[in-house]
Design an enzyme around this catalytic site. Sequence first.
Site, PDB file in Angstrom:
ATOM      1  N   HIS A   1      -1.116   0.483   5.627  1.00 47.12           N
ATOM      2  CA  HIS A   1      -1.719   1.435   6.568  1.00 47.12           C
ATOM      3  C   HIS A   1      -0.843   2.666   6.804  1.00 47.12           C
ATOM      4  CE1 HIS A   1      -4.789  -1.546   8.525  1.00 47.12           C
ATOM      5  NE2 HIS A   1      -4.710  -1.676   7.197  1.00 47.12           N
TER       6      HIS A   1
ATOM      7  N   TYR B   1      -9.552  -9.707  10.627  1.00 53.93           N
ATOM      8  CA  TYR B   1      -9.763 -10.423   9.371  1.00 53.93           C
ATOM      9  C   TYR B   1      -9.946 -11.918   9.586  1.00 53.93           C
ATOM     10  CZ  TYR B   1      -8.503  -6.078   7.082  1.00 53.93           C
ATOM     11  OH  TYR B   1      -8.478  -4.779   6.664  1.00 53.93           O
TER      12      TYR B   1
ATOM     13  N   TYR C   1     -10.679   8.800  18.892  1.00 54.85           N
ATOM     14  CA  TYR C   1     -11.688   8.171  18.033  1.00 54.85           C
ATOM     15  C   TYR C   1     -11.722   6.642  18.163  1.00 54.85           C
ATOM     16  CZ  TYR C   1     -12.642  12.810  16.542  1.00 54.85           C
ATOM     17  OH  TYR C   1     -13.028  14.139  16.559  1.00 54.85           O
TER      18      TYR C   1
ATOM     19  N   GLU D   1     -15.455   3.997   9.261  1.00 56.27           N
ATOM     20  CA  GLU D   1     -16.060   5.126   9.962  1.00 56.27           C
ATOM     21  C   GLU D   1     -15.911   6.426   9.194  1.00 56.27           C
ATOM     22  OE1 GLU D   1     -14.996   3.713  14.559  1.00 56.27           O
ATOM     23  OE2 GLU D   1     -14.177   5.579  13.741  1.00 56.27           O
TER      24      GLU D   1
ATOM     25  N   GLN E   1       0.805  -1.212   0.000  1.00 54.26           N
ATOM     26  CA  GLN E   1       0.000   0.000   0.000  1.00 54.26           C
ATOM     27  C   GLN E   1       0.843   1.268   0.000  1.00 54.26           C
ATOM     28  OE1 GLN E   1      -2.654  -0.329   3.368  1.00 54.26           O
ATOM     29  NE2 GLN E   1      -3.646  -2.175   2.580  1.00 54.26           N
TER      30      GLN E   1
END
Length: 363
Positions: free
Chosen positions: A141, A256, A245, A235, A79
């Site tokens: 991430h 997962y 949060y 979210e 990523q």
Amino acid sequence: MHVLKALSVALAMLVAGPVAAAVEPRVELVATGLNHPWSIAFLPGGGVLVTERNGGLHRLEGLRMSRVSGVPPVFNDGQGGLFDVVADPGFQQNGIIYLSYAHGTRSANGTRIARAKLVGNSLLEVTPIYTATPLKRGNVHFGGRMAFLPDGTLAFTTGDGFDFREQAQRLDSPLGKVMRITTDGKVPQDNPFLTDSAALGTIYSRGHRNPQGLAFDPVRGLLFEHEHGPRGGDEVNVIRPGKNYGWPVATMGLDYSGATVSPYRRYPGMEDGLVVWVPSIAPSGLAVYRGAMFPEWNGDLLVGALVDKEVRRVRLSPEGKVLGQESLFRSIGERIRDVRVAPDGAIWVTTDDDKGKVLRISR
């Protein structure tokens, strides 16, 4: 890679929830053959910048696309890669843009922000102004979205690095946060944790997993963020300085493997999501619609969905209360990575593919 002539195609719309006014949009294929195009930025005075995850930066002017040189090296793995691009509020005077990207190697990397001067199709004076340190291992991430706030400070997101999710709660770690800095990389003197000697002064909010949407609404004066949950639990949040949060203490998603991440779906002192998706839609890219082309959408959120292959419209009241949702542009049939509102009110999206597209949606 090349730019194609505009191709208009009628799009069907699948409505979920309350029925909205009928809209008959069309999509124009602006560019194709891009490596996972991650972000779009409209330049004041004309022109559009598009990033590719593999480190490419392109400038679109009409039907012509030119590669921009001088992009700093990126960690392009998994990523990781080149993420967001935004123009400085004073771009017409200073020509400054900002890039977010993964920096380093697989064993030592972090989210980095750099500023540069765009001159023609070249970046000059490329200067890193923030790096998430200490560096971590892995290739997932990173967060990487950016948004300017009205006072000229820059907010941006960092991911939790997947294997380091507990650090999203720690004030001495840059992982899993919304950060806020000045345009030269300094810490604003009103950041919420500045007086805590054990905290990083750049932190604006904490408890985030992998935030890939960030947009400020100047009318409501609210900063909206969205993030990927694990297996469920995506979210949308309203970001307020100093707030927590929840991740990974409180989540509506599972790991997962199907295992429980936390026994808590909510936790005292932690913010609930404005919207929570179970199952996940995999949100990436976020815009607050303000424009004349689709006036019935004014003030609503437009969320790109990688898994659901759509743009999700979140209908909001003037005060920011959720009124419903609607699924848009499913006829595109591809993973949507970024969503932006152009100065003329058209909606631009990118598709997440090794031969990805830039599309303009209008009526």
